[in-house]
Design a protein around this motif. Sequence first.
Motif, short mmCIF file in Angstrom:
data_model
loop_
_atom_site.label_atom_id
_atom_site.label_comp_id
_atom_site.label_asym_id
_atom_site.label_seq_id
_atom_site.Cartn_x
_atom_site.Cartn_y
_atom_site.Cartn_z
N LEU A 1 -2.28 2.88 5.47
CA LEU A 1 -2.30 3.28 3.94
C LEU A 1 -0.99 3.81 3.41
N VAL B 1 -7.45 11.36 -0.91
CA VAL B 1 -7.48 10.81 0.20
C VAL B 1 -8.31 11.88 1.78
N SER C 1 -2.57 5.35 -2.26
CA SER C 1 -4.08 6.82 -1.99
C SER C 1 -3.10 7.54 -2.29
N CYS D 1 -13.90 3.16 4.18
CA CYS D 1 -13.06 2.86 3.88
C CYS D 1 -11.81 1.72 4.25
N HIS E 1 0.85 -0.77 -0.15
CA HIS E 1 0.37 -0.07 -0.09
C HIS E 1 0.94 1.48 0.04
N LEU F 1 1.13 5.68 -0.33
CA LEU F 1 0.71 6.63 -0.34
C LEU F 1 1.44 8.10 -1.01
N ILE G 1 -6.68 5.87 -5.35
CA ILE G 1 -8.27 6.35 -4.18
C ILE G 1 -7.36 7.98 -4.23
N TRP G 2 -8.01 8.93 -4.81
CA TRP G 2 -7.68 10.26 -4.95
C TRP G 2 -8.13 10.99 -3.74
#
Length: 137
Positions: A113, A64, A90, A75, A17, A19, A61-62
């Motif tokens: 995230l 966030v 994200s 989420c 994941h 960010l 994920i835009w």
Amino acid sequence: MDIEGTDWQIFLAAQPHTLLIGDEDVAESFLASYEDHLASPIVEWRAPTPLNALTSGTLVIWDVDRLDHAQQRACLAWMDRHAAAVQVISVAPRTLLPLVEARAFLPELYYRLNTVCLSLADEAADPTDDVLVLIEL
């Protein structure tokens, strides 16, 4: 970007994941540069649209940082059910830690995230140059 070739290969293979911190246009360019290395299907999500029942692939994920608490909880619940089989990427224009400290962003979601955080803010005009070189290795 200061990612060594071997580190980049590990990153692509592990699909953690991630960010991404930076301008949306830069993030779009960055994602497009290694789209072929992301698991399919690639689904993009922007709140307030309901989060799809994606069970494999990649979820982007835009914005966030703009999720309200209800969207953050939704989420997080989705990630509890599906995140083992889905890579979540994200995107936020700024770091989320001040939002966590101000209790405007759930710390549990932040840490889920933020397995890997890539700052795109310091990139030159075209941040994909280094990425493309590393992918070719």
